[in-house]
Scaffold this active site. Sequence first.
Site, PDB file in Angstrom:
ATOM      1  N   SER A 149      -7.980   4.477   6.382  1.00 17.32           N
ATOM      2  CA  SER A 149      -7.044   3.533   6.985  1.00 17.32           C
ATOM      3  C   SER A 149      -7.547   3.123   8.374  1.00 17.32           C
ATOM      4  O   SER A 149      -8.683   2.651   8.503  1.00 17.32           O
ATOM      5  CB  SER A 149      -5.658   4.183   7.053  1.00 17.32           C
ATOM      6  OG  SER A 149      -4.675   3.256   7.401  1.00 17.32           O
ATOM      7  N   ASP A 316      -3.147   0.424  -3.795  1.00 11.88           N
ATOM      8  CA  ASP A 316      -2.998   0.301  -2.345  1.00 11.88           C
ATOM      9  C   ASP A 316      -2.863  -1.176  -2.013  1.00 11.88           C
ATOM     10  O   ASP A 316      -3.845  -1.918  -1.986  1.00 11.88           O
ATOM     11  CB  ASP A 316      -4.219   0.911  -1.646  1.00 11.88           C
ATOM     12  CG  ASP A 316      -4.113   0.878  -0.123  1.00 11.88           C
ATOM     13  OD1 ASP A 316      -3.144   0.289   0.395  1.00 11.88           O
ATOM     14  OD2 ASP A 316      -5.012   1.436   0.529  1.00 11.88           O
ATOM     15  N   HIS A 349      -1.265   3.441  -0.733  1.00 12.95           N
ATOM     16  CA  HIS A 349      -2.152   3.702   0.403  1.00 12.95           C
ATOM     17  C   HIS A 349      -2.297   5.193   0.694  1.00 12.95           C
ATOM     18  O   HIS A 349      -3.363   5.657   1.116  1.00 12.95           O
ATOM     19  CB  HIS A 349      -1.619   2.970   1.637  1.00 12.95           C
ATOM     20  CG  HIS A 349      -2.525   3.037   2.826  1.00 12.95           C
ATOM     21  ND1 HIS A 349      -3.843   2.617   2.784  1.00 12.95           N
ATOM     22  CD2 HIS A 349      -2.316   3.496   4.097  1.00 12.95           C
ATOM     23  CE1 HIS A 349      -4.404   2.793   3.974  1.00 12.95           C
ATOM     24  NE2 HIS A 349      -3.494   3.331   4.777  1.00 12.95           N
TER      25      HIS A 349
END
Length: 375
Positions: A149, A316, A349
């Site tokens: 991320s 995601d 995610h």
Amino acid sequence: MSFDVTPQSMSFATPLPLRSGSAIGDYALAYETYGTLNADRSNAVLVCHALNASHHVAGQYAGQPKSQGWWDNMIGPGKSVDTDRFFVIGINNLGSCFGSTGPMHTNPATGRPWGADFPVVTVEDWVDAQARLLDALGIDTLAAVMGGSLGGMQALSWTLQYPERVRHAAVIASAPNLNAENIAFNEVARRAIVTDPDFHGGHFYDHGVVPKRGLTIARMIGHITYLSDDVMNAKFGRQLREGMQVRYTTHDVEFQIESYLRHQGDKFSEYFDANTYLLITRALDYFDPAAAYGGSLRAAFERAMAKFLLVSFTTDWRFSPARSREIVKALLDNRRSVSYAEIDAPHGHDAFLLDDTRYLGVVRAWFDGIAKELQ
């Protein structure tokens, strides 16, 4: 099995120039290390953290059995990133609220907490600060830098800011920049915080309060984006809370998903700093290495020298596989070495933090290759 670790801190007197044109001096960075640095200092792996994580990447604190690091399933003896072979470093970003200098610390110019006066920091600023800490540890070159991320953005930035210092880069569930939808989610979360009556323009420390309502809502918004629709439906569906009937009210918590989100938000508001949330989401918004090259990601990556691993997850939707493929294409256009894995996982995610044998296996195999290069 986890292992005991001890957090450390390093102070820096020399001011750090920031992309905003400001600078910050007399700051400290919290960090942890795992494993042993080899004789030629060639086996160091830097792990960069995401929004609400920290330098506590792996292991646990002595006497605290539920204090495992946020990537403990990935990093440790015999794990995908094997600390029997690699010297792993986790650094808490400047401006965070987990030990490094941030808004809640004292501004030496005023003798009061920095609050809203803490300078705006960027991904590039964090990388510069990390590089200073590695310098102090005597580490010139990284065997690898990795992150998921926002941590993946830092890993990317390392390969562009210090290309000669990075041999490999693992970029997981990340993107070359945020799209408009992601910036919009961040802005709604920030507005929830700054409009909380207890925010006091960012100087709530002086008033002895915390903008918990704003932080709670911000976390609820973020948490929705970290999960996939499939996971939320499978886990909660339209189920009401246990023993509850429909009340025909607009403000009671009736559905299980409502209860879950409020619990997550309330818990977050107890330990995270509101000004830190504003700083870190803004750093996410600003990251865009292609901006200086007319929007050309290919041109931006011309100076990268590392070998890359990119991993994305099919569900995601916040950092979709299409965004990872943009990076892959830019690297291939520059004839860089790239491995890419797109994992069919249902978790959204958050999959980059979870136990998926295919995902962990891909990372293990890639680091096995790095270990062979070190022999």
